[in-house]
Design a protein around this motif. Structure first.
Motif, PDB file in Angstrom:
ATOM      1  N   SER A 121      12.664  29.798  73.627  1.00 17.97           N
ATOM      2  CA  SER A 121      12.134  30.020  72.282  1.00 17.97           C
ATOM      3  C   SER A 121      12.652  31.374  71.816  1.00 17.97           C
ATOM      4  O   SER A 121      12.185  32.427  72.279  1.00 17.97           O
ATOM      5  N   ILE A 122      13.647  31.368  70.934  1.00 18.99           N
ATOM      6  CA  ILE A 122      14.326  32.592  70.507  1.00 18.99           C
ATOM      7  C   ILE A 122      13.969  32.921  69.065  1.00 18.99           C
ATOM      8  O   ILE A 122      13.985  32.045  68.201  1.00 18.99           O
ATOM      9  N   VAL A 123      13.647  34.192  68.824  1.00 16.30           N
ATOM     10  CA  VAL A 123      13.420  34.696  67.469  1.00 16.30           C
ATOM     11  C   VAL A 123      14.599  35.602  67.111  1.00 16.30           C
ATOM     12  O   VAL A 123      14.795  36.650  67.730  1.00 16.30           O
ATOM     13  N   VAL A 124      15.394  35.190  66.142  1.00 10.86           N
ATOM     14  CA  VAL A 124      16.522  35.990  65.664  1.00 10.86           C
ATOM     15  C   VAL A 124      16.012  36.906  64.560  1.00 10.86           C
ATOM     16  O   VAL A 124      15.412  36.442  63.581  1.00 10.86           O
ATOM     17  N   VAL A 125      16.240  38.213  64.712  1.00 12.55           N
ATOM     18  CA  VAL A 125      15.698  39.212  63.793  1.00 12.55           C
ATOM     19  C   VAL A 125      16.835  39.912  63.046  1.00 12.55           C
ATOM     20  O   VAL A 125      17.800  40.370  63.657  1.00 12.55           O
ATOM     21  N   SER A 126      16.707  39.988  61.723  1.00  4.83           N
ATOM     22  CA  SER A 126      17.649  40.733  60.893  1.00  4.83           C
ATOM     23  C   SER A 126      16.856  41.609  59.935  1.00  4.83           C
ATOM     24  O   SER A 126      16.145  41.102  59.061  1.00  4.83           O
ATOM     25  N   ASP A 127      16.958  42.921  60.098  1.00  8.28           N
ATOM     26  CA  ASP A 127      16.174  43.866  59.301  1.00  8.28           C
ATOM     27  C   ASP A 127      17.028  44.462  58.188  1.00  8.28           C
ATOM     28  O   ASP A 127      17.471  45.607  58.266  1.00  8.28           O
ATOM     29  N   CYS A 128      17.254  43.688  57.137  1.00  6.24           N
ATOM     30  CA  CYS A 128      18.044  44.178  56.004  1.00  6.24           C
ATOM     31  C   CYS A 128      17.262  45.167  55.141  1.00  6.24           C
ATOM     32  O   CYS A 128      17.852  45.928  54.375  1.00  6.24           O
ATOM     33  N   ALA A 129      15.930  45.156  55.252  1.00  4.01           N
ATOM     34  CA  ALA A 129      15.115  46.037  54.410  1.00  4.01           C
ATOM     35  C   ALA A 129      15.313  47.511  54.754  1.00  4.01           C
ATOM     36  O   ALA A 129      15.040  48.380  53.932  1.00  4.01           O
ATOM     37  N   SER A 130      15.775  47.805  55.962  1.00  2.03           N
ATOM     38  CA  SER A 130      15.975  49.198  56.358  1.00  2.03           C
ATOM     39  C   SER A 130      17.335  49.734  55.916  1.00  2.03           C
ATOM     40  O   SER A 130      17.630  50.914  56.111  1.00  2.03           O
ATOM     41  N   GLU A 131      18.165  48.872  55.326  1.00  3.10           N
ATOM     42  CA  GLU A 131      19.479  49.292  54.880  1.00  3.10           C
ATOM     43  C   GLU A 131      19.426  49.825  53.454  1.00  3.10           C
ATOM     44  O   GLU A 131      18.516  49.515  52.689  1.00  3.10           O
ATOM     45  N   MET A 132      20.421  50.632  53.101  1.00  2.60           N
ATOM     46  CA  MET A 132      20.436  51.264  51.786  1.00  2.60           C
ATOM     47  C   MET A 132      20.679  50.255  50.665  1.00  2.60           C
ATOM     48  O   MET A 132      20.029  50.297  49.619  1.00  2.60           O
ATOM     49  N   LEU A 133      21.610  49.340  50.873  1.00  2.00           N
ATOM     50  CA  LEU A 133      21.965  48.391  49.816  1.00  2.00           C
ATOM     51  C   LEU A 133      20.929  47.275  49.717  1.00  2.00           C
ATOM     52  O   LEU A 133      20.421  46.796  50.744  1.00  2.00           O
ATOM     53  N   PRO A 134      20.609  46.841  48.514  1.00  2.00           N
ATOM     54  CA  PRO A 134      19.630  45.768  48.338  1.00  2.00           C
ATOM     55  C   PRO A 134      20.200  44.414  48.741  1.00  2.00           C
ATOM     56  O   PRO A 134      21.418  44.240  48.869  1.00  2.00           O
ATOM     57  N   THR A 135      19.312  43.476  48.943  1.00  4.55           N
ATOM     58  CA  THR A 135      19.710  42.103  49.245  1.00  4.55           C
ATOM     59  C   THR A 135      19.099  41.198  48.183  1.00  4.55           C
ATOM     60  O   THR A 135      17.885  41.076  48.086  1.00  4.55           O
ATOM     61  N   TYR A 136      19.955  40.568  47.419  1.00  8.07           N
ATOM     62  CA  TYR A 136      19.521  39.666  46.359  1.00  8.07           C
ATOM     63  C   TYR A 136      19.565  38.222  46.867  1.00  8.07           C
ATOM     64  O   TYR A 136      20.086  37.946  47.959  1.00  8.07           O
ATOM     65  N   PRO A 137      19.023  37.276  46.115  1.00  9.91           N
ATOM     66  CA  PRO A 137      18.943  35.898  46.609  1.00  9.91           C
ATOM     67  C   PRO A 137      20.264  35.306  47.084  1.00  9.91           C
ATOM     68  O   PRO A 137      20.279  34.525  48.037  1.00  9.91           O
ATOM     69  N   GLY A 138      21.370  35.680  46.468  1.00  6.85           N
ATOM     70  CA  GLY A 138      22.655  35.128  46.878  1.00  6.85           C
ATOM     71  C   GLY A 138      23.378  35.939  47.933  1.00  6.85           C
ATOM     72  O   GLY A 138      24.551  35.666  48.231  1.00  6.85           O
ATOM     73  N   ASP A 139      22.703  36.923  48.530  1.00  5.12           N
ATOM     74  CA  ASP A 139      23.343  37.800  49.510  1.00  5.12           C
ATOM     75  C   ASP A 139      23.882  36.989  50.690  1.00  5.12           C
ATOM     76  O   ASP A 139      23.201  36.127  51.236  1.00  5.12           O
TER      77      ASP A 139
END
Length: 216
Positions: free
Chosen positions: A110-128
């Motif tokens: 049971s694997i949880v893949v984690v991506s923390d884009c919120a800590s990055e400077m550039l924003p992430t929009y719906p089409g990112d």
């Protein structure tokens, strides 16, 4: 705290920058770790993975959990070099494969893949592209749970339509007044409102608890 992650699906925590999406993501993922799941962080450098591993260790200590859980924390370093989920998926399995384990053994985890884009400077929009690759992972790793945090820039800017973000479960994350109070507004698939309270524990680590109903 209740399980916020959509099992065998993708959960996205999104809001304006500095609105606690990252701590909420960490709390949900680390809680899954204590229940026997394996974590795979998508990160840029070995240093990023080391910082994440330290964060996990401090969180486990603050929660008075078994420090041995850290043995199930792994990472794919330089994940952006794989531009499609089809190419990234084997790297995740490889990262989580222990000594003497077969590929089938890893796929059974049971694997949880984690991506923390919120800590990055550039924003992430719906089409990112990054969010798209994370969502597409489920086509190649259908038994994996994906957890992503992101921000769409300043709270002073017009936000994108949250329902356009990909994810089986999408939460809009907002701070509630002064202090470390957090409100999750469920955008997909339901409309629940969940109130959380962050606190700084020993080791200067932030932990997040769901508010008791009597206090809401």
């Amino acid at each position: 705290m209740r399980n916020l992650l959509q099992q065998c699906g993708m959960t996205l925590f999104v809001g304006p920058e500095s609105e606690m999406a990252s701590p909420t993501l960490y709390e949900a993922a680390f809680d899954a770790l204590t229940n026997g799941d394996t974590i795979c962080l998508l990160c840029e450098t070995k240093g990023d993975l080391n910082v994440f591993e330290d964060r996990v260790a401090f969180w486990l200590r603050a929660r008075e959990q078994n420090p041995g859980h850290t043995s199930r924390v792994h990472g794919v370093i330089g994940y952006r070099q794989w531009h499609a989920a089809e190419d990234l998926a084997p790297q995740i399995l490889k990262a989580c494969q222990g000594k003497g384990e077969t590929l089938d053994d890893v796929k059974a985890k049971s694997i949880v893949v984690v991506s923390d884009c919120a800590s990055e400077m550039l924003p992430t929009y719906p089409g990112d592209h990054r969010i798209g690759v994370c969502a597409d992972l489920l086509d190649w790793l259908p038994n994996v749970t994906v957890a992503v945090s992101s921000h769409h820039g300043s709270a002073m800017q017009q936000p994108p339509k949250y329902s356009l973000y990909r994810g089986d479960r999408v939460f809009k994350v907002r701070n509630s007044g002064a202090g470390l109070y957090i409100i999750l507004f469920e955008i997909k698939p339901g409309t629940a409102t969940i109130k959380l309270h962050g606190r700084v524990a020993d080791g200067n680590i932030l932990v997040v608890d769901e508010e008791e109903k009597s206090n809401v």
